[in-house]
Scaffold this motif. Sequence first.
Motif, mmCIF file in Angstrom:
data_model
loop_
_atom_site.group_PDB
_atom_site.id
_atom_site.type_symbol
_atom_site.label_atom_id
_atom_site.label_comp_id
_atom_site.label_asym_id
_atom_site.label_seq_id
_atom_site.Cartn_x
_atom_site.Cartn_y
_atom_site.Cartn_z
ATOM 1 N N ILE A 64 0.813 -1.219 0.000
ATOM 2 C CA ILE A 64 0.000 0.000 0.000
ATOM 3 C C ILE A 64 0.852 1.277 0.000
ATOM 4 O O ILE A 64 0.496 2.260 -0.632
ATOM 5 C CB ILE A 64 -1.025 -0.041 1.173
ATOM 6 N N ARG A 65 1.982 1.243 0.723
ATOM 7 C CA ARG A 65 2.896 2.401 0.740
ATOM 8 C C ARG A 65 4.337 1.910 0.671
ATOM 9 O O ARG A 65 4.624 0.754 0.972
ATOM 10 C CB ARG A 65 2.689 3.231 2.027
ATOM 11 N N TYR B 173 -4.742 6.819 -6.379
ATOM 12 C CA TYR B 173 -3.485 6.639 -5.642
ATOM 13 C C TYR B 173 -3.242 5.179 -5.280
ATOM 14 O O TYR B 173 -2.177 4.818 -4.806
ATOM 15 C CB TYR B 173 -3.520 7.458 -4.329
ATOM 16 N N GLN C 297 -12.407 -4.785 1.058
ATOM 17 C CA GLN C 297 -11.863 -3.446 0.800
ATOM 18 C C GLN C 297 -12.993 -2.432 0.806
ATOM 19 O O GLN C 297 -12.793 -1.270 1.112
ATOM 20 C CB GLN C 297 -11.136 -3.398 -0.553
ATOM 21 N N THR D 77 -13.883 -2.523 5.414
ATOM 22 C CA THR D 77 -13.979 -1.082 5.462
ATOM 23 C C THR D 77 -15.172 -0.584 4.646
ATOM 24 O O THR D 77 -15.511 -1.190 3.646
ATOM 25 C CB THR D 77 -12.703 -0.464 4.852
ATOM 26 N N PRO E 120 -13.407 6.071 5.578
ATOM 27 C CA PRO E 120 -12.266 6.848 5.073
ATOM 28 C C PRO E 120 -12.685 8.123 4.342
ATOM 29 O O PRO E 120 -13.543 8.101 3.463
ATOM 30 C CB PRO E 120 -11.568 5.866 4.127
ATOM 31 N N GLN F 22 -10.060 10.465 3.282
ATOM 32 C CA GLN F 22 -8.894 10.636 2.394
ATOM 33 C C GLN F 22 -8.495 12.100 2.211
ATOM 34 O O GLN F 22 -7.332 12.444 2.360
ATOM 35 C CB GLN F 22 -9.078 9.965 1.020
ATOM 36 N N ARG G 9 -12.556 9.693 -5.841
ATOM 37 C CA ARG G 9 -13.270 9.106 -4.701
ATOM 38 C C ARG G 9 -14.801 9.108 -4.835
ATOM 39 O O ARG G 9 -15.506 8.524 -4.043
ATOM 40 C CB ARG G 9 -12.893 9.850 -3.395
ATOM 41 N N ASP H 240 -9.586 7.366 7.516
ATOM 42 C CA ASP H 240 -8.229 7.377 6.944
ATOM 43 C C ASP H 240 -8.070 8.702 6.194
ATOM 44 O O ASP H 240 -8.991 9.116 5.477
ATOM 45 C CB ASP H 240 -8.057 6.277 5.887
ATOM 46 N N ILE I 280 -5.157 10.990 3.757
ATOM 47 C CA ILE I 280 -3.855 11.084 3.083
ATOM 48 C C ILE I 280 -3.490 12.557 2.955
ATOM 49 O O ILE I 280 -4.324 13.354 2.506
ATOM 50 C CB ILE I 280 -3.930 10.461 1.664
ATOM 51 N N PHE J 10 -1.730 9.307 6.659
ATOM 52 C CA PHE J 10 -0.588 8.883 5.842
ATOM 53 C C PHE J 10 -0.112 10.023 4.956
ATOM 54 O O PHE J 10 -0.912 10.866 4.548
ATOM 55 C CB PHE J 10 -0.985 7.731 4.904
ATOM 56 N N ILE J 11 1.189 9.982 4.626
ATOM 57 C CA ILE J 11 1.694 10.851 3.567
ATOM 58 C C ILE J 11 1.540 10.069 2.265
ATOM 59 O O ILE J 11 1.835 8.862 2.227
ATOM 60 C CB ILE J 11 3.173 11.232 3.811
ATOM 61 N N SER K 70 2.025 8.124 -0.960
ATOM 62 C CA SER K 70 3.175 7.347 -1.415
ATOM 63 C C SER K 70 2.909 6.886 -2.856
ATOM 64 O O SER K 70 1.895 6.220 -3.104
ATOM 65 C CB SER K 70 3.319 6.151 -0.467
ATOM 66 N N ARG L 276 2.624 4.853 -6.142
ATOM 67 C CA ARG L 276 2.612 3.415 -6.451
ATOM 68 C C ARG L 276 2.728 3.236 -7.964
ATOM 69 O O ARG L 276 1.897 3.765 -8.709
ATOM 70 C CB ARG L 276 1.311 2.753 -5.966
HETATM 71 N N1 SAM Z 1 -10.529 0.155 0.878
HETATM 72 C C1 SAM Z 1 -10.343 1.057 1.908
HETATM 73 C C2 SAM Z 1 -10.817 2.451 1.469
HETATM 74 O O1 SAM Z 1 -11.357 2.631 0.424
HETATM 75 O O2 SAM Z 1 -10.652 3.362 2.198
HETATM 76 C C3 SAM Z 1 -8.932 1.054 2.461
HETATM 77 C C4 SAM Z 1 -7.822 0.645 1.595
HETATM 78 S S1 SAM Z 1 -6.150 0.812 2.080
HETATM 79 C C5 SAM Z 1 -5.711 -0.805 2.572
HETATM 80 C C6 SAM Z 1 -6.069 1.665 3.604
HETATM 81 C C7 SAM Z 1 -5.695 3.107 3.487
HETATM 82 O O3 SAM Z 1 -4.382 3.272 2.966
HETATM 83 C C8 SAM Z 1 -6.550 3.931 2.550
HETATM 84 O O4 SAM Z 1 -7.768 4.277 3.117
HETATM 85 C C9 SAM Z 1 -5.681 5.133 2.288
HETATM 86 O O5 SAM Z 1 -5.884 6.138 3.240
HETATM 87 C C10 SAM Z 1 -4.278 4.580 2.453
HETATM 88 N N2 SAM Z 1 -3.582 4.532 1.160
HETATM 89 C C11 SAM Z 1 -3.894 3.808 0.070
HETATM 90 N N3 SAM Z 1 -3.031 4.067 -0.922
HETATM 91 C C12 SAM Z 1 -2.142 4.971 -0.459
HETATM 92 C C13 SAM Z 1 -1.011 5.631 -1.015
HETATM 93 N N4 SAM Z 1 -0.635 5.401 -2.261
HETATM 94 N N5 SAM Z 1 -0.314 6.493 -0.238
HETATM 95 C C14 SAM Z 1 -0.702 6.724 1.037
HETATM 96 N N6 SAM Z 1 -1.748 6.143 1.617
HETATM 97 C C15 SAM Z 1 -2.479 5.267 0.868
#
Ligand code: SAM
Length: 471
Positions: free
Chosen positions: A82-83, A196, A234, A268, A295, A297, A309, A334, A336, A365-366, A368, A370
């Motif tokens: 994920i990051r 992201y 998810q 989630t 979340p 975001q 989103r 969550d 970002i 989170f900051i 990241s 991908r």
């Molecule tokens: N499916 C869930 C949703 O839609 O919120 C969660 C998926 S992910 C496993 C958990 C969290 O990681 C996300 O809600 C997002 O905040 C964070 N995340 C996902 N991709 C990211 C990225 N590229 N950089 C930083 N945080 C990220």
Amino acid sequence: MQLPNLDNARVRSKKEVKKIDYKFNNKYQNIGKNLTYHVKTYGCQMNEHDTENIEGLLESLGFSKNNEMEKADIVILNTCSIRENAHNKAFGMLGRLKHLKEENPNLIVGVCGCMAQEEVVVSEILSKYRHVNFVFGTHNLYDLPRLIYENMENSKTKVLVESIEGDVIEGLPVVRASKFKAYVNIIYGCDKFCTYCIVPYTRGKQRSRKMEDILDEVRKLKENGYQEVTLLGQNVNAYGKDLDEGYDLSNLLEKVAKINIPRVRFITSHPWDFTDKMIEVISKYENIMPYVHLPLQSGSDRILKLMGRRYTRESYKKLFDKLKKIEGISITTDIIVGFPGETEEDFLDTLDMVNYCQYDSAFTFIYSPRVGTPAAKLYEMDDTKEEVKEERLYRLNELINNYSLLSNQKMEDKVYKILVEGKSSKDGMMYGYTETNKLVNFKGSEDLVGKIVDVKITSAKSFSLDGELVE
Ligand code: SAM
Ligand code: SF4
């Protein structure tokens, strides 16, 4: 060799999802006799539950669990992508395993999980981490017995990673980490493609399990004395949409609640798929826990659009307000920061949403980048300095922590039901979780583990509560 392919991972077709019943192949029986395994898990609850299936598969082969990685005969890393820091941790561990393998050349090392689904990762493993015996993808988990067998026989399959939309495999063996709390998958994959996020590429298309299969699993858990089930996906709120059977999450929640397991959780939720009917069902059943992870975001409409989103500040607030009416509910999120092009103004919009929602807690989170995701291209053009992102994360966390403390302080002097999980090795206190998923520490005896007890909260901190047992 079956290598991952990002272009194939992106495909979403109308092809029917196959339901496959797992069958054990007797040829592999006892290949793990007198040998031990150790599985290291990174990432989310879905990975934790996959590990329970990996351990189930290993034990069906005769391997037994070894809590000391250094002494195990087979080590499997179940990775998260994920990051970037999740990547770094797994690669760091692969470095350690290289030394172990030098000492014990018979050690078998396997890599699976989301990182295994990434082209860049697999080519790095093949070129720099040659001590890895095999890599298998999220769609190939059930084939682990064959991979081990072939590696022992020396007819090596090194990489088995399909980049497909995915099937639903039922009946995998499982070794559950807890005797009273269980994860139950209800939907695999994701079709949201937030710009992201790597998950839709690593986990395949959104595909629900049949309701009867889920209910059967929950009934068995109830028979075995489980106190809590967490329905996993998810995006659990999209449950059933792909099945065309006329049911959705609200119907599933209701049926699961009626099985009468004391605690039902789900995680989630995506704000896009949350219906009024679901809110009604959550309010109606006492054993559906008043806890929603929703979340956000970002709080900026401009950034939410760039993230793909599918909701706005206003529609999120509207949903949030409806959920807040559920008695005793706790809502977490969550967020970002530093999404490519995020300005100070966008970030202030996020703080503004946090002030509005006053979350019980949040994962922050900051951003990241991908590889292969649309936002990674925006990131190449982004000139926001890392210090600025770090400073935003700091400011966000300060605000979040204030609200966490505030919501915890409101619980002081009141009595809550706690499902007791264990004894802390640090201070010998017992700990467990409230219905709203808050961590509570209190003095008590170990025979309370797995029971639901009343605890009066005596003092609140940002991340936990202290309490005393009400006899
Ligand atoms: N499916 C869930 C949703 O839609 O919120 C969660 C998926 S992910 C496993 C958990 C969290 O990681 C996300 O809600 C997002 O905040 C964070 N995340 C996902 N991709 C990211 C990225 N590229 N950089 C930083 N945080 C990220
Ligand atoms: Fe990733 Fe978005 Fe799917 Fe969640 S809904 S898994 S953030 S793509």
